[in-house]
Design an enzyme around this catalytic site. Structure first.
Site, PDB file in Angstrom:
ATOM      1  N   GLY A 220      -2.712   9.545  -1.627  1.00 59.40           N
ATOM      2  CA  GLY A 220      -3.010   8.365  -2.450  1.00 59.40           C
ATOM      3  C   GLY A 220      -4.382   8.442  -3.106  1.00 59.40           C
ATOM      4  O   GLY A 220      -4.804   9.483  -3.629  1.00 59.40           O
ATOM      5  N   ASN A 290     -12.609   4.611   2.302  1.00 56.95           N
ATOM      6  CA  ASN A 290     -11.382   4.382   1.525  1.00 56.95           C
ATOM      7  C   ASN A 290     -10.172   4.068   2.412  1.00 56.95           C
ATOM      8  O   ASN A 290      -9.264   3.375   1.975  1.00 56.95           O
ATOM      9  CB  ASN A 290     -11.105   5.632   0.668  1.00 56.95           C
ATOM     10  CG  ASN A 290      -9.677   5.666   0.170  1.00 56.95           C
ATOM     11  OD1 ASN A 290      -9.308   4.915  -0.732  1.00 56.95           O
ATOM     12  ND2 ASN A 290      -8.842   6.505   0.776  1.00 56.95           N
ATOM     13  N   LEU A 299       1.411 -15.885   7.375  1.00 52.73           N
ATOM     14  CA  LEU A 299       0.549 -16.132   8.541  1.00 52.73           C
ATOM     15  C   LEU A 299       1.345 -16.665   9.745  1.00 52.73           C
ATOM     16  O   LEU A 299       1.120 -16.233  10.881  1.00 52.73           O
ATOM     17  CB  LEU A 299      -0.570 -17.112   8.141  1.00 52.73           C
ATOM     18  CG  LEU A 299      -1.693 -17.313   9.140  1.00 52.73           C
ATOM     19  CD1 LEU A 299      -2.352 -16.007   9.542  1.00 52.73           C
ATOM     20  CD2 LEU A 299      -2.755 -18.259   8.545  1.00 52.73           C
ATOM     21  N   TYR A 355      -4.967  -8.781   5.328  1.00 51.05           N
ATOM     22  CA  TYR A 355      -5.499  -7.783   4.383  1.00 51.05           C
ATOM     23  C   TYR A 355      -6.575  -8.407   3.485  1.00 51.05           C
ATOM     24  O   TYR A 355      -7.656  -7.845   3.305  1.00 51.05           O
ATOM     25  CB  TYR A 355      -4.321  -7.267   3.542  1.00 51.05           C
ATOM     26  CG  TYR A 355      -4.657  -6.170   2.566  1.00 51.05           C
ATOM     27  CD1 TYR A 355      -4.917  -4.870   2.998  1.00 51.05           C
ATOM     28  CD2 TYR A 355      -4.688  -6.418   1.194  1.00 51.05           C
ATOM     29  CE1 TYR A 355      -5.197  -3.855   2.084  1.00 51.05           C
ATOM     30  CE2 TYR A 355      -4.959  -5.410   0.283  1.00 51.05           C
ATOM     31  CZ  TYR A 355      -5.206  -4.129   0.734  1.00 51.05           C
ATOM     32  OH  TYR A 355      -5.483  -3.128  -0.170  1.00 51.05           O
ATOM     33  N   LYS A 359     -10.478  -7.420   3.098  1.00 53.46           N
ATOM     34  CA  LYS A 359     -11.015  -6.923   1.834  1.00 53.46           C
ATOM     35  C   LYS A 359     -12.098  -7.846   1.268  1.00 53.46           C
ATOM     36  O   LYS A 359     -13.005  -7.389   0.563  1.00 53.46           O
ATOM     37  CB  LYS A 359      -9.882  -6.723   0.823  1.00 53.46           C
ATOM     38  CG  LYS A 359      -8.889  -5.620   1.230  1.00 53.46           C
ATOM     39  CD  LYS A 359      -9.563  -4.256   1.323  1.00 53.46           C
ATOM     40  CE  LYS A 359      -8.587  -3.114   1.543  1.00 53.46           C
ATOM     41  NZ  LYS A 359      -9.244  -1.805   1.650  1.00 53.46           N
TER      42      LYS A 359
HETATM   43  P1  NAD Z   1      -2.462   5.116   1.384  1.00 53.04           P
HETATM   44  O1  NAD Z   1      -1.719   4.409   2.455  1.00 53.04           O
HETATM   45  O2  NAD Z   1      -1.713   6.018   0.470  1.00 53.04           O
HETATM   46  O3  NAD Z   1      -3.657   5.965   2.038  1.00 53.04           O
HETATM   47  C1  NAD Z   1      -4.497   5.461   3.032  1.00 53.04           C
HETATM   48  C2  NAD Z   1      -4.962   6.602   3.921  1.00 53.04           C
HETATM   49  O4  NAD Z   1      -5.768   6.048   4.973  1.00 53.04           O
HETATM   50  C3  NAD Z   1      -3.774   7.314   4.604  1.00 53.04           C
HETATM   51  O5  NAD Z   1      -3.877   8.705   4.400  1.00 53.04           O
HETATM   52  C4  NAD Z   1      -3.944   6.939   6.066  1.00 53.04           C
HETATM   53  O6  NAD Z   1      -3.477   7.925   6.989  1.00 53.04           O
HETATM   54  C5  NAD Z   1      -5.455   6.707   6.172  1.00 53.04           C
HETATM   55  N1  NAD Z   1      -5.774   5.901   7.351  1.00 53.04           N
HETATM   56  C6  NAD Z   1      -5.188   4.740   7.732  1.00 53.04           C
HETATM   57  N2  NAD Z   1      -5.674   4.341   8.925  1.00 53.04           N
HETATM   58  C7  NAD Z   1      -6.620   5.247   9.290  1.00 53.04           C
HETATM   59  C8  NAD Z   1      -7.456   5.379  10.433  1.00 53.04           C
HETATM   60  N3  NAD Z   1      -7.416   4.503  11.454  1.00 53.04           N
HETATM   61  N4  NAD Z   1      -8.285   6.439  10.490  1.00 53.04           N
HETATM   62  C9  NAD Z   1      -8.316   7.360   9.492  1.00 53.04           C
HETATM   63  N5  NAD Z   1      -7.540   7.282   8.386  1.00 53.04           N
HETATM   64  C10 NAD Z   1      -6.682   6.242   8.296  1.00 53.04           C
HETATM   65  O7  NAD Z   1      -3.222   3.979   0.573  1.00 53.04           O
HETATM   66  P2  NAD Z   1      -3.886   3.981  -0.896  1.00 53.04           P
HETATM   67  O8  NAD Z   1      -2.996   3.219  -1.802  1.00 53.04           O
HETATM   68  O9  NAD Z   1      -4.309   5.343  -1.283  1.00 53.04           O
HETATM   69  O10 NAD Z   1      -5.156   3.044  -0.617  1.00 53.04           O
HETATM   70  C11 NAD Z   1      -6.471   3.539  -0.375  1.00 53.04           C
HETATM   71  C12 NAD Z   1      -7.401   2.332  -0.310  1.00 53.04           C
HETATM   72  O11 NAD Z   1      -7.290   1.564  -1.508  1.00 53.04           O
HETATM   73  C13 NAD Z   1      -7.079   1.370   0.837  1.00 53.04           C
HETATM   74  O12 NAD Z   1      -8.264   0.866   1.376  1.00 53.04           O
HETATM   75  C14 NAD Z   1      -6.293   0.273   0.134  1.00 53.04           C
HETATM   76  O13 NAD Z   1      -6.365  -0.952   0.833  1.00 53.04           O
HETATM   77  C15 NAD Z   1      -7.011   0.217  -1.191  1.00 53.04           C
HETATM   78  N6  NAD Z   1      -6.245  -0.396  -2.276  1.00 53.04           N
HETATM   79  C16 NAD Z   1      -5.109   0.188  -2.768  1.00 53.04           C
HETATM   80  C17 NAD Z   1      -4.418  -0.421  -3.812  1.00 53.04           C
HETATM   81  C18 NAD Z   1      -3.180   0.166  -4.426  1.00 53.04           C
HETATM   82  O14 NAD Z   1      -2.627  -0.429  -5.363  1.00 53.04           O
HETATM   83  N7  NAD Z   1      -2.685   1.328  -3.967  1.00 53.04           N
HETATM   84  C19 NAD Z   1      -4.874  -1.628  -4.344  1.00 53.04           C
HETATM   85  C20 NAD Z   1      -6.025  -2.199  -3.808  1.00 53.04           C
HETATM   86  C21 NAD Z   1      -6.704  -1.555  -2.791  1.00 53.04           C
END
Ligand code: NAD
Length: 449
Positions: A220, A290, A299, A355, A359
């Site tokens: 991601g 990240n 909830l 969440y 955030k």
């Molecule tokens: P994703 O689920 O594809 O990737 C998240 C990664 O974090 C995964 O590889 C997972 O294994 C790792 N992870 C989770 N728990 C962990 C832990 N305890 N220790 C180590 N690694 C851990 O998600 P993404 O879409 O790539 O999101 C990345 C960030 O962006 C996140 O913080 C998410 O909340 C934020 N975000 C994403 C979006 C979106 O539209 N995709 C929107 C807003 C915010």
């Protein structure tokens, strides 16, 4: 993860249908490739009476290879960017200067062009009238972002009074905002203050020699981040949970980085990470928090485990890691802490109380740490992504997904690389003057606007 509608709209048949039925019209966005010029056409630079930065900014843009257009040119031209220095405006009656500059050029900006207004932070203004007029600039840029279309973005950059030449601290932000790196950033107010900024020897490798930790790097946004930061010259330490070990190794191998398998919620994670960074690299210049998870439920239906896990991964683990890295002085002066928040943390979201709480807490972390760490020369910022095309958003039911994708000024979802480029800019040594900001990467989403 593919936006089939956007691909269809960009075909000849799609274009005809969109016009006839008045459907959403997502433009193809200009994205960065190393070696690209900052802009696709000349920039027109204007200034209010008494503006402070027009001259040094013009010099820096010219040095960056941007052609500056003559305002008085008689032949109509099309511009890659319109920039207006509004720092001289001290009263609402003087806002007319914005109209006079932008009105004749409203249709003259090229697709994926840029509009940037420079202003003063209202809280620094000497009189209520000056603060009022400066605050008014936000309405202008946010409306231009919604009005101009065709992938054109608009931002307000507030420049705090600082010692020395403030255009040095401004340069990295202008370069980011003008370039294709900021494709999915629009309608933002960015504060540039007095932190130290060092200009890189090569703007195509603005992170040369920097040691950067990226958590959640196996896929991601994290995987895109690792790639972009390595492309920009960083030595990337990619971290993820052991269960994602294979994907993590693939990311690290691809970019010549290092892989660390670690669950961030383990009680000894902060010390193990600190010891690893100290022994292998001696320091960590940039920490990108990240890694994040969702455990959605309304909830009333949410069990305590879902609440606890989300707060722990998305927020508390960041605090614990920051504490240990800062205590052991592993983040040197010039260092960066960058956290990934979300527009859910700004707007709230049904089914995401856990969440959104985590955030919004990330934004609190930035607000509370930035002033104290400024004295140590360390900047703290967050990015708040909107709808980004990843596995996370691919799981959303179709109708909700389509609404999320289209409800923004660019009528499309962003790509992981858009978040990565924004984090990259905040990580640059040249961006030391940018701290305490939460920058949304959301195409100017209507949510929380
Ligand atoms: P994703 O689920 O594809 O990737 C998240 C990664 O974090 C995964 O590889 C997972 O294994 C790792 N992870 C989770 N728990 C962990 C832990 N305890 N220790 C180590 N690694 C851990 O998600 P993404 O879409 O790539 O999101 C990345 C960030 O962006 C996140 O913080 C998410 O909340 C934020 N975000 C994403 C979006 C979106 O539209 N995709 C929107 C807003 C915010």
């Amino acid at each position: 993860m593919t936006d089939r509608y956007a691909s269809f709209v960009q075909s000849a048949a799609g274009r005809a249908l969109v016009k006839r039925l008045g459907l959403p019209d997502p433009p193809r966005l200009r994205r960065h490739h190393p070696g690209d010029p900052l802009l696709a056409g000349p920039a027109l630079l204007g200034a209010a009476t008494g503006a402070r930065y027009a001259k040094p900014v013009a010099m820096r843009l010219t040095a960056a290879g941007v052609e500056l257009a003559e305002p008085a040119a008689t032949t109509p031209r099309r511009y890659g960017a319109l920039l207006f220095d509004a720092t001289g405006i001290t009263d609402s009656t003087e806002l007319r200067q914005l109209y006079d500059f932008f009105h004749p050029q409203a249709r003259a900006v090229l697709p994926s062009g840029r509009v940037i207004v420079l202003g003063n932070p209202p809280q620094e203004c000497p009189t209520p009238r000056a603060a009022t007029a400066q605050r008014a600039l936000e309405g202008l840029v946010r409306s231009i972002g919604k009005e101009f279309g065709r992938g054109i973005t608009a931002q307000l950059v507030q420049v705090a009074r600082a010692q020395g030449d403030p255009s040095i601290g401004l340069e990295s932000t202008l370069r980011f905002l003008l370039s294709g790196r900021s494709a999915y950033v629009s309608g933002q107010v960015i504060r540039v203050s007095g932190g130290a900024a060092s200009i890189p020897a090569d703007w195509d490798r603005p992170l040369d020699g920097q040691v950067v930790l990226v958590t959640g790097a196996a896929r991601g946004i994290g995987a895109a981040l690792a790639k972009v930061l390595a492309r920009d010259g960083a030595k990337v330490v990619a971290l993820d949970i052991p269960a994602a070990g294979d994907a993590l190794a693939a990311v690290a191998n691809d970019i010549g980085g290092a892989a660390v398998q670690l669950d961030l919620t383990a009680p000894d994670a902060p010390t193990r990470l600190a010891e690893h960074l100290a022994s292998r690299h001696g320091r960590v210049d940039v920490v990108v928090h990240n890694a994040g998870i969702t455990r959605d439920k309304t909830l009333g239906r949410m069990d305590a485990d879902r609440w606890d896990q989300v707060i722990d991964v998305n927020l508390s683990s960041q605090e614990r890691i920051n504490d240990v890295l800062l205590e052991r002085e592993l983040i040197p002066s010039g260092g960066r802490i960058i956290s990934v928040s979300s527009i859910a943390g700004i707007a709230g979201n049904r089914g995401q109380t856990n969440y959104a709480t985590s955030k919004a807490g990330v934004i609190g972390l930035v607000d509370s740490l930035a002033p104290a760490l400024r004295e140590r020369g360390i900047s703290v910022n967050a990015v708040a992504p909107g709808f980004i095309e990843t596995r996370l958003t691919a799981r959303i039911p179709l109708v909700v997904r389509e609404a999320g994708r289209r409800m923004n000024s660019l009528a499309q979802g962003g790509l992981p690389v858009d978040v990565a480029e924004t984090i990259g800019w905040l990580a640059w040594p040249a961006s030391g003057a940018v701290s305490g900001n939460v920058v949304r990467v959301c195409g100017q989403s209507l949510l929380g606007a």
